[in-house]
Design an enzyme around this catalytic site. Structure first.
Site, PDB file in Angstrom:
ATOM      1  N   LYS A   1     -25.327  12.606  15.854  1.00 21.93           N
ATOM      2  CA  LYS A   1     -26.521  12.932  15.214  1.00 21.93           C
ATOM      3  C   LYS A   1     -27.904  12.278  16.172  1.00 21.93           C
ATOM      4  O   LYS A   1     -28.699  12.864  16.549  1.00 21.93           O
ATOM      5  CB  LYS A   1     -26.742  12.424  13.784  1.00 21.93           C
ATOM      6  CG  LYS A   1     -27.985  12.320  13.263  1.00 21.93           C
ATOM      7  CD  LYS A   1     -28.044  11.621  12.037  1.00 21.93           C
ATOM      8  CE  LYS A   1     -28.245  10.132  11.739  1.00 21.93           C
ATOM      9  NZ  LYS A   1     -29.572   9.585  12.101  1.00 21.93           N
ATOM     10  N   ASN A   2     -27.491  11.004  16.687  1.00 27.54           N
ATOM     11  CA  ASN A   2     -28.583  10.483  17.220  1.00 27.54           C
ATOM     12  C   ASN A   2     -28.690  10.811  18.795  1.00 27.54           C
ATOM     13  O   ASN A   2     -29.515  10.417  19.494  1.00 27.54           O
ATOM     14  CB  ASN A   2     -28.551   8.855  17.132  1.00 27.54           C
ATOM     15  CG  ASN A   2     -28.721   8.424  15.727  1.00 27.54           C
ATOM     16  OD1 ASN A   2     -29.278   9.212  14.701  1.00 27.54           O
ATOM     17  ND2 ASN A   2     -28.293   7.302  15.285  1.00 27.54           N
TER      18      ASN A   2
ATOM     19  N   CYS B   1     -39.070   4.192   5.508  1.00 33.86           N
ATOM     20  CA  CYS B   1     -37.835   4.959   4.867  1.00 33.86           C
ATOM     21  C   CYS B   1     -37.108   3.894   4.317  1.00 33.86           C
ATOM     22  O   CYS B   1     -37.396   2.869   3.858  1.00 33.86           O
ATOM     23  CB  CYS B   1     -37.182   5.884   5.912  1.00 33.86           C
ATOM     24  SG  CYS B   1     -36.244   4.810   6.917  1.00 33.86           S
TER      25      CYS B   1
ATOM     26  N   ARG C   1     -40.994   1.492   9.029  1.00 34.71           N
ATOM     27  CA  ARG C   1     -40.468   1.922  10.129  1.00 34.71           C
ATOM     28  C   ARG C   1     -41.699   2.111  11.103  1.00 34.71           C
ATOM     29  O   ARG C   1     -42.161   3.161  11.358  1.00 34.71           O
ATOM     30  CB  ARG C   1     -39.843   3.184   9.980  1.00 34.71           C
ATOM     31  CG  ARG C   1     -38.481   3.193   9.350  1.00 34.71           C
ATOM     32  CD  ARG C   1     -37.139   2.456   9.889  1.00 34.71           C
ATOM     33  NE  ARG C   1     -36.754   2.966  10.931  1.00 34.71           N
ATOM     34  CZ  ARG C   1     -35.704   3.928  10.984  1.00 34.71           C
ATOM     35  NH1 ARG C   1     -35.473   4.344   9.459  1.00 34.71           N
ATOM     36  NH2 ARG C   1     -35.134   4.652  11.748  1.00 34.71           N
TER      37      ARG C   1
ATOM     38  N   ASP D   1     -26.016   0.411  12.649  1.00 34.91           N
ATOM     39  CA  ASP D   1     -25.828   1.603  11.859  1.00 34.91           C
ATOM     40  C   ASP D   1     -24.133   1.545  11.299  1.00 34.91           C
ATOM     41  O   ASP D   1     -23.896   2.163  10.433  1.00 34.91           O
ATOM     42  CB  ASP D   1     -25.900   2.840  12.421  1.00 34.91           C
ATOM     43  CG  ASP D   1     -27.267   3.223  12.927  1.00 34.91           C
ATOM     44  OD1 ASP D   1     -27.461   3.863  13.674  1.00 34.91           O
ATOM     45  OD2 ASP D   1     -28.351   2.704  12.298  1.00 34.91           O
TER      46      ASP D   1
ATOM     47  N   ARG E   1     -26.730  14.061   5.584  1.00 32.58           N
ATOM     48  CA  ARG E   1     -27.731  14.141   6.833  1.00 32.58           C
ATOM     49  C   ARG E   1     -27.031  13.711   8.123  1.00 32.58           C
ATOM     50  O   ARG E   1     -27.348  14.203   9.207  1.00 32.58           O
ATOM     51  CB  ARG E   1     -28.659  12.993   6.434  1.00 32.58           C
ATOM     52  CG  ARG E   1     -29.896  13.330   5.598  1.00 32.58           C
ATOM     53  CD  ARG E   1     -31.001  12.249   5.508  1.00 32.58           C
ATOM     54  NE  ARG E   1     -30.974  11.918   6.919  1.00 32.58           N
ATOM     55  CZ  ARG E   1     -31.496  10.478   7.369  1.00 32.58           C
ATOM     56  NH1 ARG E   1     -31.548   9.599   6.601  1.00 32.58           N
ATOM     57  NH2 ARG E   1     -31.704  10.405   8.698  1.00 32.58           N
TER      58      ARG E   1
HETATM   59  C1  EPZ Z   1     -32.537   4.856  15.902  1.00 27.24           C
HETATM   60  O1  EPZ Z   1     -33.952   4.633  15.084  1.00 27.24           O
HETATM   61  C2  EPZ Z   1     -31.659   5.450  15.263  1.00 27.24           C
HETATM   62  N1  EPZ Z   1     -32.065   6.857  14.655  1.00 27.24           N
HETATM   63  C3  EPZ Z   1     -31.198   4.569  14.148  1.00 27.24           C
HETATM   64  O2  EPZ Z   1     -30.148   5.335  13.232  1.00 27.24           O
HETATM   65  C4  EPZ Z   1     -30.855   3.332  14.523  1.00 27.24           C
HETATM   66  O3  EPZ Z   1     -30.403   2.519  13.305  1.00 27.24           O
HETATM   67  C5  EPZ Z   1     -31.642   2.771  15.406  1.00 27.24           C
HETATM   68  O4  EPZ Z   1     -32.286   3.558  16.234  1.00 27.24           O
HETATM   69  C6  EPZ Z   1     -31.397   1.270  15.897  1.00 27.24           C
HETATM   70  O5  EPZ Z   1     -30.365   1.608  16.781  1.00 27.24           O
HETATM   71  C7  EPZ Z   1     -31.955   7.917  15.557  1.00 27.24           C
HETATM   72  O6  EPZ Z   1     -31.757   7.620  16.946  1.00 27.24           O
HETATM   73  C8  EPZ Z   1     -32.578   9.367  15.208  1.00 27.24           C
HETATM   74  P1  EPZ Z   1     -35.535   1.397  16.579  1.00 27.24           P
HETATM   75  P2  EPZ Z   1     -35.225   4.186  15.446  1.00 27.24           P
HETATM   76  O7  EPZ Z   1     -36.933   2.104  17.024  1.00 27.24           O
HETATM   77  O8  EPZ Z   1     -35.447   4.947  16.788  1.00 27.24           O
HETATM   78  C9  EPZ Z   1     -38.810  -1.554  15.094  1.00 27.24           C
HETATM   79  C10 EPZ Z   1     -28.926   6.155  11.502  1.00 27.24           C
HETATM   80  O9  EPZ Z   1     -28.379   5.677  10.537  1.00 27.24           O
HETATM   81  N2  EPZ Z   1     -39.502  -0.707  15.747  1.00 27.24           N
HETATM   82  O10 EPZ Z   1     -34.611   1.367  17.758  1.00 27.24           O
HETATM   83  O11 EPZ Z   1     -36.435   4.536  14.510  1.00 27.24           O
HETATM   84  C11 EPZ Z   1     -38.184  -0.820  14.116  1.00 27.24           C
HETATM   85  O12 EPZ Z   1     -38.985  -1.142  12.727  1.00 27.24           O
HETATM   86  C12 EPZ Z   1     -30.269   5.762  12.040  1.00 27.24           C
HETATM   87  O13 EPZ Z   1     -28.354   6.998  12.313  1.00 27.24           O
HETATM   88  C13 EPZ Z   1     -41.208  -1.242  15.706  1.00 27.24           C
HETATM   89  O14 EPZ Z   1     -41.317  -2.404  15.224  1.00 27.24           O
HETATM   90  O15 EPZ Z   1     -34.967   2.775  15.679  1.00 27.24           O
HETATM   91  C14 EPZ Z   1     -36.744  -1.431  13.718  1.00 27.24           C
HETATM   92  O16 EPZ Z   1     -36.934  -2.706  13.231  1.00 27.24           O
HETATM   93  C15 EPZ Z   1     -30.920   4.790  10.954  1.00 27.24           C
HETATM   94  N3  EPZ Z   1     -42.003  -0.428  16.398  1.00 27.24           N
HETATM   95  C16 EPZ Z   1     -36.434  -1.803  15.110  1.00 27.24           C
HETATM   96  O17 EPZ Z   1     -37.560  -1.662  16.168  1.00 27.24           O
HETATM   97  C17 EPZ Z   1     -41.730   0.838  16.988  1.00 27.24           C
HETATM   98  O18 EPZ Z   1     -42.624   1.150  17.528  1.00 27.24           O
HETATM   99  C18 EPZ Z   1     -35.180  -0.519  15.956  1.00 27.24           C
HETATM  100  O19 EPZ Z   1     -36.253   0.418  15.697  1.00 27.24           O
HETATM  101  C19 EPZ Z   1     -40.190   0.998  17.026  1.00 27.24           C
HETATM  102  C20 EPZ Z   1     -39.412   0.500  16.412  1.00 27.24           C
END
Ligand code: EPZ
Length: 416
Positions: A22-23, A116, A121, A304, A396
């Site tokens: 998915k990711n 979410c 996020r 995850d 999803r």
């Molecule tokens: C991706 O989300 C994945 N989703 C998530 O999978 C996964 O949990 C996550 O990466 C971490 O591996 C997809 O790829 C579609 P991040 P993403 O940006 O990109 C903070 C699932 O279950 N952050 O690496 O949103 C954020 O709040 C989903 O398949 C900021 O602070 O994750 C979080 O605490 C859930 N500012 C951490 O970084 C930003 O601008 C990780 O977020 C961006 C992120």
């Protein structure tokens, strides 16, 4: 609302195929918007997040057709730059279309993706990077109104190896003027998959997986054919389900190297795991606790996989400590697991699971994608019948979950 109904207590045995990631498919579908000519994506998971991303492509003007697990995309006559609010809200990760839309149209209008089920996020890392690349971003009335004359390559040091921000930058930089260097980039396998797809399209990118990605902008990207990597979190989910039920199964099309340090946790917990070129065999007689799990960016323990591992450890001998370092509130499943007889205490980002002899089937509610999957794992190993409400969360990310688990001997049905 859909329900999943499970009669627990049956060891999962047999052979199933692991779906596409998915990711990976989400950023790859966004990348297809940048191509001249046809893109053909194989091993595309048939899940609701894929369909949400396809809706966005169609809203932007791309033509998209689906045949089974193959998706055909052509964006030659697509000229959209706005993602409707209802689509942005449907899937938070729609934000990764921002980089692709800017790369193609130099303009983008998207609503703020908002928080979410995992807590706030923020997208500050995305916004800071795109601004440094010459994009003017106005945040007003819940919308991000972005435009630029040209996207300029630059050196970017990410404050956190954000997966989505890394992908957004890659999609904005691949056709930018000049060279972009991303330091402290995310290293997840899905980043490498996106790089491989963009390179096949004619992009000049290297370093994915190393933490430092270098992108030389090119004037044109052409359509190509690409097969999506297997889903490592779905793989982890089925490993936990087989282990929690004392089963023995072969997961085909799985890629063990994408599990990172999760593999050693699973083995230390009592899972017998044999890995092959494109398959993983897992069996388990009994699970033992005594470990501390700290979720980390790849190759650390994947956040995850935290919920499904927690569900697996509910009946382990001894306790397991889970420290969730990535998201603010990712223990939504705990309340539901407690209803099933689990013994779990939480304090902020720490949860301690103390193994119990039995879990009991009851009615529970999925609160998010991976939390919902953890309730499936718990229901499979519980005594009696478990009814999981709000199963839409699970659909999803999990393709044919009822069929796959039935093929392994589970007594599972769905009520749409
Ligand atoms: C991706 O989300 C994945 N989703 C998530 O999978 C996964 O949990 C996550 O990466 C971490 O591996 C997809 O790829 C579609 P991040 P993403 O940006 O990109 C903070 C699932 O279950 N952050 O690496 O949103 C954020 O709040 C989903 O398949 C900021 O602070 O994750 C979080 O605490 C859930 N500012 C951490 O970084 C930003 O601008 C990780 O977020 C961006 C992120």
């Amino acid at each position: 609302m859909s329900k999943i109904v499970i009669e627990g207590g049956y060891p999962l045995c047999g052979v199933i195929d692991i779906q596409g990631a998915k990711n990976s498919i989400l950023p790859i579908l966004a990348a297809a918007y940048l191509a001249d000519g046809d893109c053909v994506i194989d091993n595309c998971p048939d899940i609701s997040d894929t369909h949400a991303a396809i809706e966005i492509l169609r809203a932007l003007g791309s033509t998209v057709t689906i045949h089974g697990n193959t998706v055909y995309i052509n964006s030659d006559y697509a000229c959209g730059f706005e993602i409707p609010d209802k689509l942005m809200r449907k899937m938070r990760s729609s934000i990764m279309f921002l980089g692709a839309i800017l790369g193609k149209k130099k303009r983008a209008l998207v609503s703020f993706p908002g928080g979410c089920e995992l807590g706030p996020r923020p997208i500050d890392i995305h916004i800071s990077a795109l601004s440094k690349m010459g994009v003017t971003i106005r945040e007003e009335f819940g919308y991000l109104d972005c435009e630029c004359k040209n996207i300029k390559g630059t050196v970017l040091d990410l404050s956190f190896p954000s997966v989505g921000a890394t992908e957004n930058i890659m999609l904005a930089a691949v056709k930018a003027d000049g060279v972009t260097v991303i330091n402290n980039a995310a290293k997840e396998p899905e980043i490498e998959d996106l790089q491989n797809f963009l390179v096949k399209m004619g992009g000049k990118i290297s370093g994915a997986g190393s933490g430092r990605i270098i992108i030389q902008g090119v004037p044109k990207l052409t359509g190509t054919r690409h097969s999506v990597i297997p889903d490592r979190i779905v793989t982890a989910t089925y490993i936990c389900a087989v282990a929690a039920t004392g089963g023995n199964a072969l997961l085909k099309k799985a890629e063990a190297s994408h599990l990172g340090t999760l593999l050693s946790f699973l083995r230390e917990s009592g899972c017998e795991i044999n890995t092959y070129d494109d398959a993983i065999q897992v069996s388990c007689d009994s699970l033992k606790g005594g470990h501390t799990v700290r979720t980390m960016p790849f190759p650390g323990f994947a956040t995850d996989a935290q919920a499904v591992c927690m569900a697996m450890m509910c009946k382990a001998r001894g306790s397991t400590v889970f420290i969730e370092t990535i998201f603010e509130s990712r223990f939504k499943q705990v309340g539901e697991l407690l209803r099933m007889g689990a013994k779990i205490t939480t304090e902020g980002r720490v949860a301690v699971t103390e193994g119990v002899k039995k879990l009991y089937g009851t009615t529970v509610e999925a609160g998010d994608l991976r939390g919902g999957a953890s309730l499936v794992v718990a229901g499979l190993s519980a005594e009696g019948t478990t009814v999981i409400d709000n199963a839409e969360h699970i659909y999803r990310g999990y393709e044919n979950i009822e069929k796959n688990l039935s093929d392994l001997g589970a007594k599972i049905t769905s009520e749409k």
